[in-house]
Motif scaffolding. Structure first.
Motif, PDB file in Angstrom:
ATOM      1  N   ILE A  67     -14.987   4.596   0.909  1.00  0.00           N
ATOM      2  CA  ILE A  67     -13.959   5.316   1.670  1.00  0.00           C
ATOM      3  C   ILE A  67     -12.991   4.339   2.320  1.00  0.00           C
ATOM      4  O   ILE A  67     -11.814   4.614   2.491  1.00  0.00           O
ATOM      5  CB  ILE A  67     -14.598   6.247   2.742  1.00  0.00           C
ATOM      6  N   TYR A  68     -13.471   3.146   2.666  1.00  0.00           N
ATOM      7  CA  TYR A  68     -12.629   2.147   3.322  1.00  0.00           C
ATOM      8  C   TYR A  68     -11.717   1.406   2.348  1.00  0.00           C
ATOM      9  O   TYR A  68     -10.830   0.692   2.781  1.00  0.00           O
ATOM     10  CB  TYR A  68     -13.489   1.155   4.102  1.00  0.00           C
ATOM     11  N   ASP A  69     -11.923   1.577   1.053  1.00  0.00           N
ATOM     12  CA  ASP A  69     -11.051   0.934   0.070  1.00  0.00           C
ATOM     13  C   ASP A  69      -9.632   1.438   0.191  1.00  0.00           C
ATOM     14  O   ASP A  69      -8.677   0.724  -0.096  1.00  0.00           O
ATOM     15  CB  ASP A  69     -11.569   1.159  -1.360  1.00  0.00           C
ATOM     16  N   ASN A  70      -9.462   2.683   0.595  1.00  0.00           N
ATOM     17  CA  ASN A  70      -8.147   3.263   0.792  1.00  0.00           C
ATOM     18  C   ASN A  70      -8.180   4.086   2.069  1.00  0.00           C
ATOM     19  O   ASN A  70      -7.891   5.275   2.075  1.00  0.00           O
ATOM     20  CB  ASN A  70      -7.734   4.106  -0.413  1.00  0.00           C
ATOM     21  N   TYR A  71      -8.540   3.436   3.162  1.00  0.00           N
ATOM     22  CA  TYR A  71      -8.783   4.094   4.427  1.00  0.00           C
ATOM     23  C   TYR A  71      -7.579   4.880   4.942  1.00  0.00           C
ATOM     24  O   TYR A  71      -7.716   6.014   5.383  1.00  0.00           O
ATOM     25  CB  TYR A  71      -9.216   3.054   5.468  1.00  0.00           C
ATOM     26  N   ASP A  72      -6.398   4.280   4.876  1.00  0.00           N
ATOM     27  CA  ASP A  72      -5.212   4.941   5.420  1.00  0.00           C
ATOM     28  C   ASP A  72      -4.929   6.260   4.710  1.00  0.00           C
ATOM     29  O   ASP A  72      -4.578   7.259   5.339  1.00  0.00           O
ATOM     30  CB  ASP A  72      -3.989   4.030   5.355  1.00  0.00           C
ATOM     31  N   ALA A  73      -5.068   6.271   3.385  1.00  0.00           N
ATOM     32  CA  ALA A  73      -4.826   7.506   2.633  1.00  0.00           C
ATOM     33  C   ALA A  73      -5.879   8.560   2.964  1.00  0.00           C
ATOM     34  O   ALA A  73      -5.554   9.734   3.146  1.00  0.00           O
ATOM     35  CB  ALA A  73      -4.823   7.219   1.141  1.00  0.00           C
ATOM     36  N   ALA A  74      -7.134   8.148   3.092  1.00  0.00           N
ATOM     37  CA  ALA A  74      -8.201   9.093   3.429  1.00  0.00           C
ATOM     38  C   ALA A  74      -8.001   9.640   4.830  1.00  0.00           C
ATOM     39  O   ALA A  74      -8.183  10.833   5.087  1.00  0.00           O
ATOM     40  CB  ALA A  74      -9.561   8.414   3.313  1.00  0.00           C
TER      41      ALA A  74
ATOM     42  N   ARG B  29       0.853  -1.189   0.000  1.00  0.00           N
ATOM     43  CA  ARG B  29       0.000   0.000   0.000  1.00  0.00           C
ATOM     44  C   ARG B  29       0.886   1.236   0.000  1.00  0.00           C
ATOM     45  O   ARG B  29       1.747   1.387   0.851  1.00  0.00           O
ATOM     46  CB  ARG B  29      -0.884  -0.011   1.248  1.00  0.00           C
ATOM     47  N   ASP B  30       0.675   2.106  -0.977  1.00  0.00           N
ATOM     48  CA  ASP B  30       1.395   3.380  -1.054  1.00  0.00           C
ATOM     49  C   ASP B  30       2.911   3.209  -0.979  1.00  0.00           C
ATOM     50  O   ASP B  30       3.607   3.912  -0.256  1.00  0.00           O
ATOM     51  CB  ASP B  30       0.926   4.333   0.060  1.00  0.00           C
TER      52      ASP B  30
ATOM     53  N   ASP C 276     -24.499  -5.946  -0.189  1.00  0.00           N
ATOM     54  CA  ASP C 276     -25.052  -4.634  -0.546  1.00  0.00           C
ATOM     55  C   ASP C 276     -24.357  -3.520   0.220  1.00  0.00           C
ATOM     56  O   ASP C 276     -24.059  -2.461  -0.334  1.00  0.00           O
ATOM     57  CB  ASP C 276     -26.562  -4.590  -0.279  1.00  0.00           C
ATOM     58  N   ASP C 277     -24.089  -3.760   1.511  1.00  0.00           N
ATOM     59  CA  ASP C 277     -23.383  -2.740   2.302  1.00  0.00           C
ATOM     60  C   ASP C 277     -21.950  -2.569   1.819  1.00  0.00           C
ATOM     61  O   ASP C 277     -21.465  -1.455   1.669  1.00  0.00           O
ATOM     62  CB  ASP C 277     -23.382  -3.114   3.785  1.00  0.00           C
ATOM     63  N   TRP C 278     -21.245  -3.675   1.619  1.00  0.00           N
ATOM     64  CA  TRP C 278     -19.847  -3.600   1.199  1.00  0.00           C
ATOM     65  C   TRP C 278     -19.690  -2.903  -0.137  1.00  0.00           C
ATOM     66  O   TRP C 278     -18.704  -2.212  -0.374  1.00  0.00           O
ATOM     67  CB  TRP C 278     -19.236  -4.992   1.097  1.00  0.00           C
ATOM     68  N   ASP C 279     -20.643  -3.113  -1.034  1.00  0.00           N
ATOM     69  CA  ASP C 279     -20.541  -2.573  -2.380  1.00  0.00           C
ATOM     70  C   ASP C 279     -21.135  -1.173  -2.515  1.00  0.00           C
ATOM     71  O   ASP C 279     -21.101  -0.592  -3.595  1.00  0.00           O
ATOM     72  CB  ASP C 279     -21.215  -3.515  -3.381  1.00  0.00           C
TER      73      ASP C 279
END
Length: 83
Positions: free
Chosen positions: A72-79, A10-11, A63-66
């Motif tokens: 926002i959680y797909d790249n949580y650390d960067a956000a 990651r990054d 449905d929730d995950w998608d």
């Protein structure tokens, strides 16, 4: 001696899921990137019938995950670092 440890890239950094206890500091490493879409369940002790049960149980969360809000959680650390 070879020691295998799973991790995430990651990054530009490799984050290990666990730290090996039998490896010296500054040990040489070889990093192999694997296809994220392929998971060998047998290596994780999960047989075909267990996988089917897991898939059915987790389907209710799809449905929730998608949802767009969860992206926002797909790249949580960067956000989080931008806060």
């Amino acid at each position: 001696m070879l020691t295998t440890v799973e991790g995430i890239y990651r990054d530009g950094q490799i984050e290990l899921k666990s730290l090996p206890s039998n490896v010296a500091n500054e040990a040489r490493v070889i990093v192999t990137f694997v296809d994220a879409d392929v998971v060998n369940l047998a290596e994780r002790g999960i047989d075909r019938s267990q996988a089917e049960i897991l898939r059915n149980n987790l389907a209710t969360f799809a449905d929730d995950w998608d949802s767009l809000e969860m992206s926002i959680y797909d790249n949580y650390d960067a956000a989080k670092s931008q806060l």
